[in-house]
Design a protein around this motif. Structure first.
Motif, PDB file in Angstrom:
ATOM      1  N   ARG A 121       0.818  -1.208   0.000  1.00  0.00           N
ATOM      2  CA  ARG A 121       0.000   0.000   0.000  1.00  0.00           C
ATOM      3  C   ARG A 121       0.858   1.268   0.000  1.00  0.00           C
ATOM      4  NH1 ARG A 121      -0.808   2.726   4.899  1.00  0.00           N
ATOM      5  NH2 ARG A 121      -2.795   3.499   4.115  1.00  0.00           N
ATOM      6  N   GLU A 122       2.103   1.156   0.487  1.00  0.00           N
ATOM      7  CA  GLU A 122       2.994   2.303   0.503  1.00  0.00           C
ATOM      8  C   GLU A 122       3.575   2.546  -0.891  1.00  0.00           C
ATOM      9  OE1 GLU A 122       3.200   4.086   3.054  1.00  0.00           O
ATOM     10  OE2 GLU A 122       2.900   2.891   4.849  1.00  0.00           O
ATOM     11  N   ASP A 123       3.945   3.787  -1.148  1.00  0.00           N
ATOM     12  CA  ASP A 123       4.553   4.149  -2.421  1.00  0.00           C
ATOM     13  C   ASP A 123       5.953   4.702  -2.183  1.00  0.00           C
ATOM     14  OD1 ASP A 123       4.776   4.488  -5.145  1.00  0.00           O
ATOM     15  OD2 ASP A 123       3.969   6.523  -5.104  1.00  0.00           O
ATOM     16  N   CYS A 124       6.643   4.075  -1.254  1.00  0.00           N
ATOM     17  CA  CYS A 124       7.983   4.528  -0.904  1.00  0.00           C
ATOM     18  C   CYS A 124       8.931   3.328  -0.952  1.00  0.00           C
ATOM     19  CB  CYS A 124       7.991   5.157   0.493  1.00  0.00           C
ATOM     20  SG  CYS A 124       7.495   4.011   1.790  1.00  0.00           S
ATOM     21  N   PRO A 125      10.229   3.538  -0.933  1.00  0.00           N
ATOM     22  CA  PRO A 125      11.162   2.410  -0.910  1.00  0.00           C
ATOM     23  C   PRO A 125      10.896   1.515   0.288  1.00  0.00           C
ATOM     24  CG  PRO A 125      12.317   4.447  -1.401  1.00  0.00           C
ATOM     25  CD  PRO A 125      10.928   4.832  -0.998  1.00  0.00           C
ATOM     26  N   ARG A 126      11.116   0.214   0.107  1.00  0.00           N
ATOM     27  CA  ARG A 126      10.891  -0.732   1.196  1.00  0.00           C
ATOM     28  C   ARG A 126      11.775  -1.959   1.015  1.00  0.00           C
ATOM     29  NH1 ARG A 126       6.005  -1.638  -1.417  1.00  0.00           N
ATOM     30  NH2 ARG A 126       6.126   0.631  -1.645  1.00  0.00           N
ATOM     31  N   ILE A 127      12.061  -2.618   2.126  1.00  0.00           N
ATOM     32  CA  ILE A 127      12.790  -3.887   2.118  1.00  0.00           C
ATOM     33  C   ILE A 127      12.157  -4.792   3.165  1.00  0.00           C
ATOM     34  CG2 ILE A 127      14.529  -3.334   3.869  1.00  0.00           C
ATOM     35  CD1 ILE A 127      15.170  -5.144   0.514  1.00  0.00           C
ATOM     36  N   VAL A 128      12.292  -6.081   2.959  1.00  0.00           N
ATOM     37  CA  VAL A 128      11.759  -7.075   3.888  1.00  0.00           C
ATOM     38  C   VAL A 128      12.882  -7.536   4.810  1.00  0.00           C
ATOM     39  CG1 VAL A 128      10.755  -9.381   4.064  1.00  0.00           C
ATOM     40  CG2 VAL A 128       9.968  -7.813   2.294  1.00  0.00           C
ATOM     41  N   ARG A 129      12.562  -7.718   6.083  1.00  0.00           N
ATOM     42  CA  ARG A 129      13.540  -8.124   7.097  1.00  0.00           C
ATOM     43  C   ARG A 129      13.028  -9.369   7.801  1.00  0.00           C
ATOM     44  NH1 ARG A 129      17.502  -5.441  10.387  1.00  0.00           N
ATOM     45  NH2 ARG A 129      17.540  -6.116  12.566  1.00  0.00           N
ATOM     46  N   GLY A 130      13.901 -10.335   8.020  1.00  0.00           N
ATOM     47  CA  GLY A 130      13.526 -11.533   8.750  1.00  0.00           C
ATOM     48  C   GLY A 130      13.721 -11.350  10.241  1.00  0.00           C
ATOM     49  N   ASN A 131      14.650 -12.118  10.815  1.00  0.00           N
ATOM     50  CA  ASN A 131      14.889 -12.072  12.253  1.00  0.00           C
ATOM     51  C   ASN A 131      16.108 -11.237  12.606  1.00  0.00           C
ATOM     52  OD1 ASN A 131      14.169 -12.747  14.892  1.00  0.00           O
ATOM     53  ND2 ASN A 131      15.448 -14.580  14.917  1.00  0.00           N
ATOM     54  N   GLY A 132      16.632 -10.476  11.651  1.00  0.00           N
ATOM     55  CA  GLY A 132      17.766  -9.605  11.938  1.00  0.00           C
ATOM     56  C   GLY A 132      19.063 -10.345  12.190  1.00  0.00           C
ATOM     57  N   ARG A 133      19.209 -11.558  11.648  1.00  0.00           N
ATOM     58  CA  ARG A 133      20.426 -12.349  11.885  1.00  0.00           C
ATOM     59  C   ARG A 133      21.430 -12.268  10.743  1.00  0.00           C
ATOM     60  NH1 ARG A 133      21.474 -15.222  16.718  1.00  0.00           N
ATOM     61  NH2 ARG A 133      19.753 -14.658  18.095  1.00  0.00           N
ATOM     62  N   GLY A 189       8.608 -16.199   6.874  1.00  0.00           N
ATOM     63  CA  GLY A 189       9.037 -15.697   8.168  1.00  0.00           C
ATOM     64  C   GLY A 189       9.345 -16.775   9.181  1.00  0.00           C
ATOM     65  N   ALA A 190       9.162 -18.035   8.833  1.00  0.00           N
ATOM     66  CA  ALA A 190       9.508 -19.125   9.750  1.00  0.00           C
ATOM     67  C   ALA A 190      11.024 -19.194   9.909  1.00  0.00           C
ATOM     68  CB  ALA A 190       8.969 -20.447   9.225  1.00  0.00           C
ATOM     69  N   THR A 191      11.502 -19.316  11.138  1.00  0.00           N
ATOM     70  CA  THR A 191      12.934 -19.447  11.370  1.00  0.00           C
ATOM     71  C   THR A 191      13.364 -20.904  11.217  1.00  0.00           C
ATOM     72  OG1 THR A 191      12.690 -19.793  13.751  1.00  0.00           O
ATOM     73  CG2 THR A 191      12.898 -17.503  12.987  1.00  0.00           C
ATOM     74  N   LEU A 192      14.649 -21.104  10.987  1.00  0.00           N
ATOM     75  CA  LEU A 192      15.177 -22.464  10.931  1.00  0.00           C
ATOM     76  C   LEU A 192      14.967 -23.167  12.263  1.00  0.00           C
ATOM     77  CD1 LEU A 192      18.496 -21.923   8.939  1.00  0.00           C
ATOM     78  CD2 LEU A 192      16.142 -22.137   8.103  1.00  0.00           C
ATOM     79  N   ASP A 193      15.022 -22.442  13.346  1.00  0.00           N
ATOM     80  CA  ASP A 193      14.737 -22.984  14.676  1.00  0.00           C
ATOM     81  C   ASP A 193      13.336 -23.595  14.711  1.00  0.00           C
ATOM     82  OD1 ASP A 193      14.863 -23.123  17.708  1.00  0.00           O
ATOM     83  OD2 ASP A 193      13.331 -21.575  17.494  1.00  0.00           O
ATOM     84  N   GLU A 194      12.356 -22.871  14.218  1.00  0.00           N
ATOM     85  CA  GLU A 194      10.984 -23.372  14.212  1.00  0.00           C
ATOM     86  C   GLU A 194      10.824 -24.560  13.274  1.00  0.00           C
ATOM     87  OE1 GLU A 194       8.653 -19.150  15.123  1.00  0.00           O
ATOM     88  OE2 GLU A 194       9.402 -19.571  13.104  1.00  0.00           O
ATOM     89  N   ILE A 195      11.495 -24.516  12.142  1.00  0.00           N
ATOM     90  CA  ILE A 195      11.411 -25.619  11.192  1.00  0.00           C
ATOM     91  C   ILE A 195      12.037 -26.883  11.780  1.00  0.00           C
ATOM     92  CG2 ILE A 195      12.242 -26.438   8.948  1.00  0.00           C
ATOM     93  CD1 ILE A 195      11.957 -23.533   7.963  1.00  0.00           C
ATOM     94  N   LEU A 196      13.222 -26.748  12.380  1.00  0.00           N
ATOM     95  CA  LEU A 196      13.893 -27.912  12.951  1.00  0.00           C
ATOM     96  C   LEU A 196      13.065 -28.555  14.056  1.00  0.00           C
ATOM     97  CD1 LEU A 196      17.535 -26.544  13.072  1.00  0.00           C
ATOM     98  CD2 LEU A 196      16.747 -28.472  11.697  1.00  0.00           C
ATOM     99  N   ARG A 197      12.466 -27.754  14.903  1.00  0.00           N
ATOM    100  CA  ARG A 197      11.650 -28.319  15.993  1.00  0.00           C
ATOM    101  C   ARG A 197      10.483 -29.132  15.434  1.00  0.00           C
ATOM    102  NH1 ARG A 197      12.892 -26.063  21.050  1.00  0.00           N
ATOM    103  NH2 ARG A 197      14.158 -24.143  20.956  1.00  0.00           N
ATOM    104  N   ALA A 198      10.012 -28.756  14.241  1.00  0.00           N
ATOM    105  CA  ALA A 198       8.874 -29.463  13.663  1.00  0.00           C
ATOM    106  C   ALA A 198       9.291 -30.701  12.877  1.00  0.00           C
ATOM    107  CB  ALA A 198       8.086 -28.514  12.757  1.00  0.00           C
ATOM    108  N   VAL A 199      10.432 -30.653  12.172  1.00  0.00           N
ATOM    109  CA  VAL A 199      10.744 -31.730  11.225  1.00  0.00           C
ATOM    110  C   VAL A 199      11.725 -32.764  11.752  1.00  0.00           C
ATOM    111  CG1 VAL A 199      10.279 -30.147   9.318  1.00  0.00           C
ATOM    112  CG2 VAL A 199      12.661 -30.535  10.024  1.00  0.00           C
TER     113      VAL A 199
END
Length: 452
Positions: free
Chosen positions: A36-48, A85-95
């Protein structure tokens, strides 16, 4: 341009805390908020991630952590579809309890899958398996204009390869489908080899690498003379059930726990100095008494040793640190690595966290790996002398046919970019096709002129 005043103003950085930047920040709990914004943007995960690729100082940074659902898992084939947005931590705990593991993993399990794909991460098995993109079947993408599409190797392959390693600049990865690795246990059979110098560790890393699925060497980057490059080489494979000690066989799929300790505050800047690092490196090298040692180790300390310390980045103090990672082709690697080690040790900018690995084939147009050796090391952000040293090293790496890993870069100058990444214009043409207004931007992309 749309007003982005609804976004909270925050000071953000990568995990290494250098550089920092002020940005509007908003969690993406609703995809509508992204376009919805008309400005520059970037996507961020967990900041790692390191460096400045995950925040946008000229617009809005969108946090993906709310979009972390694991959507489906085929327990027969190991095909997993999950939100980015799922972290590898969350994936590992599940799989892991279901007998599956990540096919490629970086050195932290707290990165998001979307971030790993955007950086096209590699692990200890790149010499055999390649990057994470080797196991990605498809991606769902959302663009700044609100349009959405699916891409893969067969459908819009140009977009697929521009996204894998594209540092989030092609648009938002909404979800991904990946193929997991089948395992019999959650343990690793590890072999440790003490290597007296650079020639010894390079020879072992190249000696029939198919014997070991994972290979990485910790290196004492302050050792000099005949001990230059002395290392401990850590190689391993997933344990079979019959490999386990009897006490572990009853519960072969134990997942990881939480960090047992955490740094509550920043250490003083003087805590990591040439003397303390030299003493640590010598003690770590001599701790391994036998020339060769075998043991069984859970996957968590083998792949993610620093994750056991909460907020370990505080070791470097408030000024943060730089991670420098480059890859050098096999034919120039010996001379290049010797130059790098001499330069870092001679300047007093040694690291207690320096790793050496071999790499396999290249992937996408902005992908980092190429056949050769990659060296990565962390150094406290100590100011202009260190930055000047890294500028000189960039030139040497470029002249030797190597390149710097952009996903970990904090300070490289744009002059080296076309020589390091000869497919840069190919990548830019795809970005212009899917992001014609160049609304996907980051502090890194503006600093390097990536999307210019």
């Amino acid at each position: 341009m749309t007003d982005n005043s609804n976004a909270d103003t925050q000071i953000l950085s990568g995990w290494n805390r250098f550089p920092v930047g002020k940005t509007g920040f908003r969690e993406v709990d609703d995809l509508f908020l992204y376009y919805r914004e008309d400005c520059p943007r970037i996507v961020r995960g967990n900041g790692r991630s390191y460096g400045d690729s995950s925040f946008c100082t000229e617009g809005v940074t969108f946090g993906m952590l709310p979009r972390n659902r694991l959507l489906s898992l085929n327990e027969t084939t190991g095909v997993l579809r999950t939100e980015a947005g799922a972290t590898l931590d969350e994936i590992l705990r599940a799989v892991v309890p279901r007998g599956w593991f990540l096919p490629v993993t970086p050195g932290t399990k707290f990165a998001t899958l979307g971030g790993c794909i955007a950086c096209d991460v590699h692990g200890k098995n790149h010499h055999l398996c390649g990057n994470i993109s080797s196991f990605v079947d498809s991606l769902t993408m959302l663009f700044p204009d609100g349009s959405q599409t699916t891409c893969s190797r067969e459908v819009k392959p140009d977009l697929f390869w521009a996204t894998c390693g594209g540092l989030g600049l092609s648009g938002m990865i909404v979800d991904a489908t990946i193929r997991l690795k089948k395992i019999e246990t959650s343990y690793i059979q590890v072999r440790l080899d003490k290597c007296q110098n650079l020639d010894a560790v390079m020879a072992l890393l190249q000696d029939q690498p198919e014997k070991f699925h994972y290979s990485v060497a910790w290196m004492d980057c302050l050792a000099r003379g005949k001990r230059l490059g002395r290392s401990i080489l850590m190689r391993g494979d997933h344990s079979r059930r019959e490999d386990l000690p009897a006490a572990l066989r009853a519960t072969p799929f134990v997942t990881h726990g939480d960090a047992q300790i955490s740094l509550p505050f920043d250490l003083p800047g003087a805590a990591l100095n040439p003397l303390s690092v030299k003493l640590f490196n010598a003690a770590y090298y001599h701790k391994l008494r036998a020339k060769t040692q075998y043991h069984t180790q859970h996957y968590d300390p083998y792949f993610y040793p620093l994750d056991g310390i909460g907020h370990w980045n505080r070791l470097y103090g408030r000024r943060g640190y730089l991670q420098y990672q480059c890859v050098l082709p096999y034919e120039t690697a010996r001379a290049g690595l010797a130059y790098l080690l001499d330069a870092f040790s001679g300047s007093g900018n040694g690291s207690f966290l320096a790793v050496l690995k071999t790499m396999g084939e290249e992937a996408g147009p902005l992908g980092f790996p190429k056949p050769g050796f990659t060296l990565a090391l962390d150094m406290p952000a100590s100011g202009a002398p260190l930055l000047d040293l890294l500028d000189r090293i960039d030139q040497e790496v470029t002249d030797l046919g190597g390149r710097v890993y952009l996903a970990k870069d904090s300070r490289m100058k744009p002059v080296w970019l076309p020589r390091m990444y000869p497919r840069l214009e190919e990548w830019r043409s795809v970005i212009r096709k899917y992001n014609p207004q160049s609304l996907s931007q980051s502090h890194l992309s503006r600093r390097l002129g990536l999307t210019a």
